[in-house]
Structure formats: C-alpha cells, structure tokens
Design a protein around this motif. Structure first.
Motif, PDB file in Angstrom:
ATOM      1  N   GLN A 368       0.839  -1.199   0.000  1.00 16.83           N
ATOM      2  CA  GLN A 368       0.000   0.000   0.000  1.00 16.83           C
ATOM      3  C   GLN A 368       0.872   1.247   0.000  1.00 16.83           C
ATOM      4  O   GLN A 368       0.566   2.236  -0.661  1.00 16.83           O
ATOM      5  CB  GLN A 368      -0.918  -0.017   1.222  1.00 16.83           C
ATOM      6  CG  GLN A 368      -1.863   1.171   1.314  1.00 16.83           C
ATOM      7  CD  GLN A 368      -2.742   1.102   2.549  1.00 16.83           C
ATOM      8  OE1 GLN A 368      -2.707   0.134   3.292  1.00 16.83           O
ATOM      9  NE2 GLN A 368      -3.520   2.144   2.772  1.00 16.83           N
ATOM     10  N   ILE A 369       1.971   1.195   0.744  1.00 14.64           N
ATOM     11  CA  ILE A 369       2.966   2.269   0.740  1.00 14.64           C
ATOM     12  C   ILE A 369       4.126   1.801  -0.132  1.00 14.64           C
ATOM     13  O   ILE A 369       4.699   0.742   0.126  1.00 14.64           O
ATOM     14  CB  ILE A 369       3.473   2.572   2.165  1.00 14.64           C
ATOM     15  CG1 ILE A 369       2.309   2.916   3.088  1.00 14.64           C
ATOM     16  CG2 ILE A 369       4.498   3.688   2.139  1.00 14.64           C
ATOM     17  CD1 ILE A 369       1.561   4.158   2.705  1.00 14.64           C
ATOM     18  N   PRO A 370       4.500   2.520  -1.189  1.00 15.04           N
ATOM     19  CA  PRO A 370       5.611   2.094  -2.049  1.00 15.04           C
ATOM     20  C   PRO A 370       6.858   1.812  -1.228  1.00 15.04           C
ATOM     21  O   PRO A 370       7.124   2.491  -0.216  1.00 15.04           O
ATOM     22  CB  PRO A 370       5.806   3.293  -2.989  1.00 15.04           C
ATOM     23  CG  PRO A 370       4.482   3.969  -3.010  1.00 15.04           C
ATOM     24  CD  PRO A 370       3.902   3.789  -1.643  1.00 15.04           C
ATOM     25  N   ILE A 371       7.627   0.825  -1.649  1.00 17.76           N
ATOM     26  CA  ILE A 371       8.784   0.399  -0.876  1.00 17.76           C
ATOM     27  C   ILE A 371       9.786   1.533  -0.672  1.00 17.76           C
ATOM     28  O   ILE A 371      10.470   1.599   0.346  1.00 17.76           O
ATOM     29  CB  ILE A 371       9.455  -0.817  -1.560  1.00 17.76           C
ATOM     30  CG1 ILE A 371      10.500  -1.439  -0.632  1.00 17.76           C
ATOM     31  CG2 ILE A 371      10.055  -0.439  -2.893  1.00 17.76           C
ATOM     32  CD1 ILE A 371      11.046  -2.742  -1.134  1.00 17.76           C
ATOM     33  N   GLY A 372       9.864   2.436  -1.623  1.00 16.50           N
ATOM     34  CA  GLY A 372      10.776   3.565  -1.472  1.00 16.50           C
ATOM     35  C   GLY A 372      10.344   4.564  -0.418  1.00 16.50           C
ATOM     36  O   GLY A 372      11.127   5.435  -0.026  1.00 16.50           O
ATOM     37  N   GLU A 373       9.078   4.456   0.057  1.00 13.09           N
ATOM     38  CA  GLU A 373       8.567   5.373   1.070  1.00 13.09           C
ATOM     39  C   GLU A 373       8.388   4.697   2.430  1.00 13.09           C
ATOM     40  O   GLU A 373       7.799   5.273   3.333  1.00 13.09           O
ATOM     41  CB  GLU A 373       7.232   5.962   0.604  1.00 13.09           C
ATOM     42  CG  GLU A 373       7.343   6.747  -0.692  1.00 13.09           C
ATOM     43  CD  GLU A 373       5.993   7.279  -1.168  1.00 13.09           C
ATOM     44  OE1 GLU A 373       5.066   7.376  -0.333  1.00 13.09           O
ATOM     45  OE2 GLU A 373       5.864   7.577  -2.370  1.00 13.09           O
ATOM     46  N   TRP A 374       8.886   3.468   2.568  1.00 13.60           N
ATOM     47  CA  TRP A 374       8.823   2.806   3.872  1.00 13.60           C
ATOM     48  C   TRP A 374       9.619   3.594   4.898  1.00 13.60           C
ATOM     49  O   TRP A 374      10.642   4.219   4.583  1.00 13.60           O
ATOM     50  CB  TRP A 374       9.386   1.401   3.778  1.00 13.60           C
ATOM     51  CG  TRP A 374       8.474   0.415   3.102  1.00 13.60           C
ATOM     52  CD1 TRP A 374       7.268   0.676   2.514  1.00 13.60           C
ATOM     53  CD2 TRP A 374       8.710  -0.986   2.930  1.00 13.60           C
ATOM     54  NE1 TRP A 374       6.732  -0.474   1.999  1.00 13.60           N
ATOM     55  CE2 TRP A 374       7.589  -1.512   2.240  1.00 13.60           C
ATOM     56  CE3 TRP A 374       9.727  -1.849   3.287  1.00 13.60           C
ATOM     57  CZ2 TRP A 374       7.495  -2.851   1.905  1.00 13.60           C
ATOM     58  CZ3 TRP A 374       9.633  -3.186   2.961  1.00 13.60           C
ATOM     59  CH2 TRP A 374       8.533  -3.683   2.284  1.00 13.60           C
ATOM     60  N   LYS A 375       9.155   3.546   6.132  1.00 16.95           N
ATOM     61  CA  LYS A 375       9.827   4.253   7.207  1.00 16.95           C
ATOM     62  C   LYS A 375      10.799   3.294   7.907  1.00 16.95           C
ATOM     63  O   LYS A 375      10.410   2.201   8.310  1.00 16.95           O
ATOM     64  CB  LYS A 375       8.796   4.770   8.222  1.00 16.95           C
ATOM     65  CG  LYS A 375       9.410   5.590   9.356  1.00 16.95           C
ATOM     66  CD  LYS A 375       8.318   6.091  10.287  1.00 16.95           C
ATOM     67  CE  LYS A 375       8.926   6.893  11.441  1.00 16.95           C
ATOM     68  NZ  LYS A 375       7.881   7.374  12.384  1.00 16.95           N
ATOM     69  N   PRO A 376      12.071   3.685   8.059  1.00 11.70           N
ATOM     70  CA  PRO A 376      13.034   2.775   8.682  1.00 11.70           C
ATOM     71  C   PRO A 376      12.753   2.591  10.178  1.00 11.70           C
ATOM     72  O   PRO A 376      12.345   3.523  10.857  1.00 11.70           O
ATOM     73  CB  PRO A 376      14.380   3.464   8.450  1.00 11.70           C
ATOM     74  CG  PRO A 376      14.044   4.913   8.294  1.00 11.70           C
ATOM     75  CD  PRO A 376      12.696   4.956   7.642  1.00 11.70           C
ATOM     76  N   ASP A 377      12.980   1.351  10.648  1.00  9.92           N
ATOM     77  CA  ASP A 377      12.852   1.071  12.077  1.00  9.92           C
ATOM     78  C   ASP A 377      14.130   1.414  12.827  1.00  9.92           C
ATOM     79  O   ASP A 377      14.115   1.653  14.035  1.00  9.92           O
ATOM     80  CB  ASP A 377      12.546  -0.417  12.297  1.00  9.92           C
ATOM     81  CG  ASP A 377      11.269  -0.837  11.606  1.00  9.92           C
ATOM     82  OD1 ASP A 377      11.364  -1.488  10.555  1.00  9.92           O
ATOM     83  OD2 ASP A 377      10.192  -0.481  12.103  1.00  9.92           O
ATOM     84  N   LYS A 378      15.244   1.416  12.089  1.00  8.55           N
ATOM     85  CA  LYS A 378      16.539   1.665  12.718  1.00  8.55           C
ATOM     86  C   LYS A 378      17.452   2.284  11.680  1.00  8.55           C
ATOM     87  O   LYS A 378      17.403   1.924  10.498  1.00  8.55           O
ATOM     88  CB  LYS A 378      17.130   0.343  13.229  1.00  8.55           C
ATOM     89  CG  LYS A 378      18.514   0.452  13.839  1.00  8.55           C
ATOM     90  CD  LYS A 378      19.036  -0.937  14.204  1.00  8.55           C
ATOM     91  CE  LYS A 378      20.473  -0.864  14.709  1.00  8.55           C
ATOM     92  NZ  LYS A 378      21.021  -2.218  15.007  1.00  8.55           N
ATOM     93  N   GLN A 379      18.274   3.228  12.102  1.00  2.92           N
ATOM     94  CA  GLN A 379      19.252   3.803  11.194  1.00  2.92           C
ATOM     95  C   GLN A 379      20.506   4.203  11.960  1.00  2.92           C
ATOM     96  O   GLN A 379      20.439   4.639  13.108  1.00  2.92           O
ATOM     97  CB  GLN A 379      18.678   4.989  10.419  1.00  2.92           C
ATOM     98  CG  GLN A 379      17.938   6.026  11.225  1.00  2.92           C
ATOM     99  CD  GLN A 379      17.234   7.031  10.325  1.00  2.92           C
ATOM    100  OE1 GLN A 379      17.514   7.156   9.140  1.00  2.92           O
ATOM    101  NE2 GLN A 379      16.306   7.761  10.880  1.00  2.92           N
TER     102      GLN A 379
END
Length: 779
Positions: A368-379
């Motif tokens: 539903q959310i494009p993979i390029g717009e996923w929010k990172p869980d850790k960085q």
C-alpha cells in the motif's frame, strides 16, 4: 533485457495492486468514543476506595503508593521521566466493580468489527492503572504483545478534569487524535482502542490529572482450529488469480510479496491473528493463490539499505556519534548495498516453516505504501573516518504474505536455502521405498523435481586446504550418488557442468566411476576434460586434488573396463595440466605433503593406464626442478608410496620409475657424504636480495666473521622492509626494536639458522635414502 523484464514485472504488480484495491476496503486501525456513566468502583491497594472525580489528596496518595511507569528499549526495561512520566499500578493491585467489568465486556463485543475483524471477537484483560499529573507524558512508542493472541490495546480514561494528555495514534500515513472530551470535562468515561503495533504517544498534561485504565485486547480462539476464510466473490478471486498467474509465469524464481499494513511478532504471524485490512488481503490472496496453484507462506520482510551520505562535516571535527547531525538533512549519494529478503517463515496456521533467507526483488513487492517510502525502524550514521567516507545504514521491517507457483517451489527453496532443500531431498529419498504403491509415482516425480532444482541451483564452492570437510559434505556425497543412479543423462550433464563452473570441493570419485561404468567413459569425455582443464577464471586455475582423485579412481577401477583410449586421453590432459600448474614454486595454499600426494595420484594413474610416454615426460620435468619438487620430501615420498602400490597389485616397477629411483638415490648419496660443519666464526650467508643501502649494509654485516650484532637506525617503513627480507631470505638473523632516539633502531643478532636447517635436511636425506634402498628395483 533486464530493463524490459523490470518493466513487465512492474506492470504485472500494478495489475495486482488494482485487483486488490477493487476487492478490499480500507479498515480502521483505531477507534474510540464515550461510555455510559458507570461507576468503576475503583479500589487501589495501599490507597483504598478512589472516588471520581479525583481529589488532590487522593491523587497524592496514589503517587505515594504507586511507582514510576517504566518503558522498554530493546531487551531492557528503563525508567526515565524525559521519556515516560506517569504513575502505574498493576492489575493485581486494582479492584473494579462487576458492573464496570460487564460494561467493558459489552464494549469489546463490537470492537472487532469496528477494527475490521468481522468474524473475530476480543477478550479484554485488565493490565494497568495509570495516573498522569501535570507534566506527565509518554513519547511515541509501540506496545509489545504482552499476552498470547494479544493484537490491540484499549485505553479507558476516567472522568476527572485535565487539559492536554491527548492520545495520538499513527499508522502508515494516517494520524488520529483522541481528546477524551467527556472524560476530561468530568462527564463520563471515554475510550480509545488501537492495534498494538501502531505508534502512539500521550501528549503532555498541562493541568489537572489524567487517570486511565488500560487493557490488553486478545483475539478469542475459534472453536475449530481449522482455518476459516471469508467467502469472496468469485469475480474478485478470479481477477487477482489471473494477475498472480501472469506474474508468476513471467518471473518464476522471484516470489510475489504482499506487504501487510501492520507488523506482527513471531507469535502473531498467523492467519487468524491478522489485523484489520490485513485479514481481508490475506483471505483474498489465499483464495486467488489456491486457484492459481500457488503456495502461500507468511514471513517477516527485512530491507537493509546502505548509502553514502554527506552531513557537510568534511574537514570539521564532527564525529559519527555526534548528536548534532540531523539525519533528515543528509545529502544521500550512491547505494552500496540494498538487500531485501524474507525470514522467520510460517504457514497460515502460524507453524514455523524450515526456510531460511529468501531474496526478494523490489519489483515483486505489492505494498500500500511504495517500498521507497517505507519508514526505517533503525538507522545508523557513521561520519568521515581516517580511512573512509561516511555511510548511512537503514533497516526496514514489514510482515507479509508471500506467493509462488507450486511447480517453482523447489527451485526457489534451493536457490535461497540450498542446505535446507538438500535435507528435504535426502529425507524424501529415504521415504521412497516406504511410499504406498498408489502414491509412489507421484512421490517419485516430486522427488526428481527437487533433485533437478538442486542441480540447477548448485552453490558456488571453492577448494581451501585449511577448511576441513564439514558435516554437510555427507549430504552432497549422497546427492551425487543419487544423480549417478538415474538414467536422465541431461541431469548428469547439468551436474558435471555445475562441478566445472561452481563447485571445486565435492568428491567425484564414486560419481565418475559409476557413470563411467553405466554409460562408458567415452560418453562423458567432453565434460571430464573440462573438469581437468578447470574453469579458467581468477578463482581457480590449478589442477585440484579433487580432479586427480577421481581420475585415479577411474584409471584404477577394474569395473570400468581397464585401460581405454578415453581414460588415457584424460591422463594425458592431467599430466600437461600438472606441469603447467606446478612448474614453478607451488601455490602457497598447498602444503608439501599435499603436493606429494598430488604427484602420487597422477603417477599411479599413468601406470594403471599404461601411459608410459606421459610418465617419462613427467619424471623429466620433476628431475629438472629439484628445488620445486624436493628430493627428500615430495619425490621420495611419492616413489615409496607408488612402489608399495605396485607391489600390492603384483606389478613390477615400470622402467621410468626405476630410472627415477636410481637418479634420486644418486642425488641423496651425494648429499649425505659429509655432515654439515658447525660454524667456527660469525660469518653467515648474505641472504638479502635487495640492493638498497640498508640491505647492503646488513649483507656486509652477515659476511663479517668477527661481528655478531649490529644496530640499524631507520624509519618505520625501512625497518618493516628489512624485517620482511630477513624472513623471506631466511637470513641467520633475529631483530629487536630499540625505542631510543630518533629514528628507532633495529638490533640485529646472528644465529645458527642455516646450520640447523642443514642438519635437519641431512637427517631427512639419510632417512629418504634408507627408504629408497629398500625398494624392489632390478638394478
């Protein structure tokens, strides 16, 4: 070609997205409202009856009796008022009236449908009593699933005046705020329910006191454990089934991934525990996959993205751990690594599946959310260091339902988790004999389909002498034996091709002799020649022990039919390759004993196949290079072993071997006429080959008969250069660093190394000569 394939994949997944969008409706991730004016009958241990609205004296008593609420960070439980400021009581410390409990039970009856779970109902488990005074808050977080089958949380705010303290719930791009107006205005209780994985926070209370009860919402177990799916209209299923079939036909070894809107823990990754719209999505996908003859699994999806990033700190003293770096303002550059894969696999009932990491393509993810717009869980950000530029590493996690065609199942498993597929294959092979007659044909077809997939996806393995054969090698040996037993010559050819291109470890002696006995060596001559010539690449260019081993077994196995032109041709190629590979100093990855064994296998193969010209040519090359093939080590060891081998077979030593023995005996006799003389002064061989000033100075010191030590003052790189040449040249020197003055000095002391090595070599030559004297030669 790759761009065209990506374009077709994206087109196919867009069709799938449209089919899902038409067939599913968006579901709520949270809900809220007001409750009837029911007295909770609240009693708290250490405080007594708590009347509402909350009075200041009662609030002070609650603060005194309660404890600061902690929060979880990774595997730790912490307390920090900057993150969470509130007072808590466990459910065991709180009593509520029957009327209140009945009202809560009635509330949760309809929550399942309001949260998109039409066929499921919740049970509410009281968890905590929480008090937020002025300044109280809880920064953004997610609730852990604290009980089995827990999927959501319920917050009931009791009527007492306060300002602030709003509950903010976020999911994907949506944000909902709960003000609890009735409760904050001293009217009736207010509630909010939301899925536990949704990020939420309690904003700061600016006045008054916020008192609330929290509950764990657990999905009630179905009476029947069998999976129950909602009936979808056939047109919707057919539409998605056709889209899935179009995709999986084009891209056979890349699974189709349907990302869920919610993230699930390992315990929660089961079809009957899915939340909201995820349940509708799963039911539709399962029905469409069944119609498309596809397999369906649940898994966790992980993406690791590593990129260059610039924070503008080049030339400034900003460290990688500096809190002043704003990750949102980094200038992102090239991508170093972008891995997308699935792990923690489960079937639809939540049972673990023996699959490891399975790689995914970006274009195969339907989200539903494009993979390029996923929010990172850790960085993690690492700034400039002395050796490298800065990098930004980000990790993304999703849960998903994954689909691939039934006929491609084994290829996908073998490609991504070869060891697991190999174990399955061997297990199936053991059960073939026990299979019922009615099912035997189908079981055998399934088994050979798996064998074909394993051969097609055979892993890359290189020969390393320092690595011993692991337990998994037994499985490889068994699979080779299975393939050798088949009449499918194409399968055997594919396996031999894999051995040439990717595998230089698997033992092929039994395999080659079996197919040579069944079909004749001539049938496999081109493939076997390729094995001996090797894969001409930067990885493997040498004639390996593995190839000489199977050639030896083929040449000496009487069941193959004795010496034949095809085997003789293979021995000729092996002789040429051996001389090419080992004409100079042996490769460092081979030990001297290993080289002697190489030589023995080749010599015995030439004797067995009566390749006398090749044997004579090989011996000539050995006699011309005594420094490479050491007389007392490789050559004598080989001769003794070969003589014993001939004796066990009742064969006389061939003429070239006798000439070789005679020549080696003469060399050893000359070498053992006089024992090495112990040095009487400090003169030593000038062993350093370099012509630089420092090395020449050291050589002059070595040939000086009077001086035993000297000092060499030099920079660090010169000292390292000198030490390396001393090691390579085996100079009779030891070095010691003197850390005084500038530059530091090397103290060089002479040793008796050359003499001690000569004594050791003399003893080895004597032992080798004694062995040769016992050989049964005609001279």
């Amino acid at each position: 070609m790759s761009a065209q394939r990506d374009e077709s994949q994206n087109w196919a997944t867009e069709g799938i997205k449209q089919a899902i969008k038409v067939s599913t409706a968006p579901a709520l991730f949270c809900t809220g409202g007001e409750l009837p004016a029911v007295d909770p009958g609240l009693e708290v241990e250490g405080v007594g009856r708590v009347s509402l609205p909350l009075k200041p004296a009662t609030a002070r008593a609650l603060v005194a009796a309660g404890r600061p609420a902690p929060f979880g960070k990774g595997t730790r439980t912490l307390t920090d008022a900057q993150v969470r400021k509130s007072i808590e009581f466990d459910a065991s410390q709180v009593q509520l009236s029957d009327e209140w409990n009945a009202m809560v039970a009635q509330l949760v009856v309809g929550l399942g449908e309001r949260l998109g779970l039409k066929d499921q109902q919740f049970d509410a488990e009281h968890y905590k009593l929480l008090l937020y005074e002025v300044g109280g808050r809880f920064l953004p977080h997610r609730d852990s699933e604290k009980a089995d089958r827990m999927v959501a949380s319920l917050v009931v705010v009791l009527p007492t005046k306060f300002v602030g303290g709003e509950l903010v719930v976020r999911h994907e791009r949506q944000v909902e705020r709960f003000r609890f107006d009735y409760a904050r205005n001293n009217m009736t209780p207010s509630f909010a329910a939301f899925y536990a994985n949704c990020e939420h926070e309690v904003e700061r209370v600016t006045s008054g006191r916020r008192l609330c009860l929290t509950y764990n919402l657990k999905l009630r177990k179905q009476k029947r454990q069998k999976r129950i799916l909602s009936l979808k209209p056939s047109s919707e299923v057919e539409r998605l089934s056709q889209s899935i079939n179009d995709y999986t036909t084009q891209v056979r070894t890349e699974p189709l991934v349907f990302a869920f809107a919610h993230h699930y823990t390992e315990k929660g990754l089961s079809l009957d525990l899915l939340k909201g719209g995820d349940r509708d999505l799963a039911e539709l996908v399962v029905a469409a996959a069944d119609a498309s003859d596809c397999r369906v699994h649940l898994c966790q999806v992980e993406r690791h993205l590593s990129q260059s990033a610039d924070d503008g700190s080049w030339g400034r003293r900003v460290h990688w751990h500096d809190d002043r770096v704003n990750l949102k303002k980094l200038d992102i550059g090239d991508t170093f690594e972008d891995d997308l894969f699935g792990h923690d696999w489960h079937d639809l009932t939540g049972k673990r599946v023996s699959l490891s990491h399975v790689a995914f393509a970006d274009s195969s993810v339907v989200s539903q959310i494009p993979i390029g717009e996923w929010k990172p869980d850790k960085q993690e950000y690492e700034g400039y260091t002395g050796n490298a530029g800065n990098t930004l590493d980000r990790w993304y996690h999703r849960s998903a339902i994954v689909v691939w065609r039934e006929v491609d199942h084994f290829n996908i498993v073998a490609k991504n988790d070869f060891p697991s597929a190999l174990k399955i294959c061997l297990s199936m092979h053991g059960k073939l004999a026990k299979a019922a007659a009615a099912k035997r044909v189908a079981v055998e077809q399934e088994f050979w389909r798996l064998v074909g997939a394993l051969v097609h996806e055979w892993p890359t393995r290189y020969d390393r002498y320092w690595e011993s054969r692991g337990k998994d090698e037994v499985g490889y040996d068994k699979l080779l034996k299975i393939v050798a037993s088949t009449d499918d010559r194409t399968l055997i050819e594919n396996l031999l091709a894999a051995m040439v291109e990717r595998d230089h470890v698997s033992r092929l002696g039994l395999f080659v002799t079996t197919i040579g006995r069944r079909f004749g060596v001539e049938a496999w001559k081109p493939q076997l020649e390729r094995l001996l010539r090797g894969q001409q690449s930067r990885h493997v260019v040498d004639l390996t022990y593995r190839e000489l081993s199977w050639l030896h077994r083929l040449a000496t196995n009487k069941q193959v039919g004795g010496p034949k032109p095809a085997v003789q041709s293979l021995c000729q190629i092996a002789t040429t390759r051996f001389v090419e590979c080992y004409a100079t100093e042996p490769n460092m990855r081979y030990k001297p004993k290993t080289l002697a064994r190489y030589l023995q296998l080749l010599v015995e193969s030439l004797i067995a196949t009566e390749c006398h010209d090749e044997l004579a040519s090989l011996i000539v090359s050995l006699r011309q290079k005594p420094s490479t093939y050491r007389v007392a080590a490789e050559q004598t060891t080989c001769l003794v072993a070969t003589a014993k081998w001939c004796d066990n077979r009742g064969m006389p030593l061939p003429g070239p071997i006798e000439d070789w023995v005679h020549d080696i005996r003469e060399q050893l006799s000359v070498a053992t006429r006089e024992r090495p003389c112990e040095p009487t002064d400090w003169k030593r061989p000038a062993a350093l080959k370099c012509k630089c000033r420092h090395c020449q100075q050291i050589n002059e010191f070595l040939i000086d008969a009077e001086q035993s030590t000297t000092l060499v003052a030099a920079a660090e790189y010169v000292r390292a250069h000198v030490n390396e040449l001393i090691r390579i040249g085996k100079a009779d020197l030891t070095s010691e660093l003197i850390k005084k003055g500038s530059p530091y000095q090397l103290k060089l002391s002479k040793t008796r190394g050359s003499f001690e090595r000569a004594v050791k070599q003399f003893a080895a030559d004597e032992a080798a000569l004694a062995l040769l004297d016992g050989l049964p030669v005609s001279r």
